[in-house]
Motif scaffolding. Structure first.
Motif, PDB file in Angstrom:
ATOM      1  N   ILE A  49       0.840  -1.206   0.000  1.00  0.00           N
ATOM      2  CA  ILE A  49       0.000   0.000   0.000  1.00  0.00           C
ATOM      3  C   ILE A  49       0.875   1.257   0.000  1.00  0.00           C
ATOM      4  O   ILE A  49       0.607   2.204  -0.744  1.00  0.00           O
ATOM      5  CB  ILE A  49      -0.975  -0.012   1.194  1.00  0.00           C
ATOM      6  CG1 ILE A  49      -2.017  -1.113   0.991  1.00  0.00           C
ATOM      7  CG2 ILE A  49      -1.649   1.346   1.364  1.00  0.00           C
ATOM      8  CD1 ILE A  49      -2.864  -1.394   2.213  1.00  0.00           C
ATOM      9  N   ALA A  50       1.933   1.273   0.802  1.00  0.00           N
ATOM     10  CA  ALA A  50       2.806   2.450   0.870  1.00  0.00           C
ATOM     11  C   ALA A  50       3.491   2.716  -0.468  1.00  0.00           C
ATOM     12  O   ALA A  50       3.490   3.853  -0.954  1.00  0.00           O
ATOM     13  CB  ALA A  50       3.847   2.267   1.975  1.00  0.00           C
ATOM     14  N   THR A  51       4.068   1.675  -1.080  1.00  0.00           N
ATOM     15  CA  THR A  51       4.740   1.885  -2.361  1.00  0.00           C
ATOM     16  C   THR A  51       3.742   2.232  -3.455  1.00  0.00           C
ATOM     17  O   THR A  51       4.018   3.071  -4.319  1.00  0.00           O
ATOM     18  CB  THR A  51       5.578   0.662  -2.774  1.00  0.00           C
ATOM     19  OG1 THR A  51       4.737  -0.494  -2.835  1.00  0.00           O
ATOM     20  CG2 THR A  51       6.725   0.430  -1.804  1.00  0.00           C
ATOM     21  N   GLY A  52       2.568   1.617  -3.412  1.00  0.00           N
ATOM     22  CA  GLY A  52       1.530   1.943  -4.390  1.00  0.00           C
ATOM     23  C   GLY A  52       1.031   3.369  -4.234  1.00  0.00           C
ATOM     24  O   GLY A  52       0.795   4.073  -5.225  1.00  0.00           O
ATOM     25  N   LEU A  53       0.882   3.804  -2.994  1.00  0.00           N
ATOM     26  CA  LEU A  53       0.441   5.175  -2.741  1.00  0.00           C
ATOM     27  C   LEU A  53       1.479   6.180  -3.223  1.00  0.00           C
ATOM     28  O   LEU A  53       1.132   7.201  -3.830  1.00  0.00           O
ATOM     29  CB  LEU A  53       0.150   5.374  -1.253  1.00  0.00           C
ATOM     30  CG  LEU A  53      -0.407   6.726  -0.839  1.00  0.00           C
ATOM     31  CD1 LEU A  53      -1.752   6.976  -1.507  1.00  0.00           C
ATOM     32  CD2 LEU A  53      -0.559   6.788   0.669  1.00  0.00           C
ATOM     33  N   MET A  54       2.744   5.877  -3.013  1.00  0.00           N
ATOM     34  CA  MET A  54       3.800   6.773  -3.496  1.00  0.00           C
ATOM     35  C   MET A  54       3.789   6.859  -5.021  1.00  0.00           C
ATOM     36  O   MET A  54       3.929   7.948  -5.589  1.00  0.00           O
ATOM     37  CB  MET A  54       5.161   6.300  -2.999  1.00  0.00           C
ATOM     38  CG  MET A  54       5.391   6.546  -1.544  1.00  0.00           C
ATOM     39  SD  MET A  54       7.039   5.987  -1.089  1.00  0.00           S
ATOM     40  CE  MET A  54       6.779   5.524   0.597  1.00  0.00           C
ATOM     41  N   LEU A  55       3.615   5.725  -5.684  1.00  0.00           N
ATOM     42  CA  LEU A  55       3.523   5.742  -7.148  1.00  0.00           C
ATOM     43  C   LEU A  55       2.284   6.495  -7.605  1.00  0.00           C
ATOM     44  O   LEU A  55       2.325   7.259  -8.573  1.00  0.00           O
ATOM     45  CB  LEU A  55       3.509   4.318  -7.700  1.00  0.00           C
ATOM     46  CG  LEU A  55       4.840   3.585  -7.708  1.00  0.00           C
ATOM     47  CD1 LEU A  55       4.630   2.111  -8.008  1.00  0.00           C
ATOM     48  CD2 LEU A  55       5.776   4.213  -8.708  1.00  0.00           C
ATOM     49  N   PHE A  56       1.164   6.277  -6.917  1.00  0.00           N
ATOM     50  CA  PHE A  56      -0.085   6.936  -7.270  1.00  0.00           C
ATOM     51  C   PHE A  56       0.049   8.452  -7.158  1.00  0.00           C
ATOM     52  O   PHE A  56      -0.324   9.188  -8.071  1.00  0.00           O
ATOM     53  CB  PHE A  56      -1.214   6.434  -6.364  1.00  0.00           C
ATOM     54  CG  PHE A  56      -2.521   7.120  -6.587  1.00  0.00           C
ATOM     55  CD1 PHE A  56      -3.271   6.868  -7.725  1.00  0.00           C
ATOM     56  CD2 PHE A  56      -3.013   8.021  -5.658  1.00  0.00           C
ATOM     57  CE1 PHE A  56      -4.480   7.505  -7.937  1.00  0.00           C
ATOM     58  CE2 PHE A  56      -4.217   8.660  -5.852  1.00  0.00           C
ATOM     59  CZ  PHE A  56      -4.958   8.402  -6.993  1.00  0.00           C
TER      60      PHE A  56
END
Length: 121
Positions: A49-56
């Motif tokens: 979730i953290a890495t996905g949120l950063m990419l998002f």
């Protein structure tokens, strides 16, 4: 740092592997091992979730709607993984959760490949 998807892909691949290991351990009756792997998997949920949120946040300007759908799809995949493991631990049916899991995983994977950071199929 998040111009590439390496960290995100690594975390979700490891999460899927840990999910498979936790399933195997639960099915084989090793509840203590399954619980330990499940706890590590929960840490990987947070990392995904953290890495996905950063990419998002970094790349949503390319196509905010599709990146938003991909983000929500990823949350659904993680939710279904958790629900499957918890319900298996309680010896309850998981058929509907498996169906949602497979559909959400396929949709999220497809969006990940088709969006600008992915590959063009």
């Amino acid at each position: 740092m998040f111009d590439h998807t390496h960290a995100h892909i690594t975390t979700w691949v490891l999460a899927l592997v840990l999910f498979a290991i936790a399933l195997f351990l639960q099915k084989s009756g090793n509840q203590k091992g399954a619980k330990i792997v499940h706890m590590v998997l929960r840490l990987f949920y947070l990392l995904v979730i953290a890495t996905g949120l950063m990419l998002f946040i970094r790349h949503q300007s390319f196509n905010a709607a599709l990146y938003g759908m991909k983000f929500l799809g990823g949350i659904v995949v993680i939710s279904m993984m958790e629900m499957i493991l918890v319900r298996l631990g309680k010896n309850k049916k998981t058929t509907a959760f498996w169906i949602v899991f497979i559909l959400a995983l396929a949709a999220t994977f497809y969006l990940g490949l088709e969006l600008p950071l992915g590959w063009t199929l």
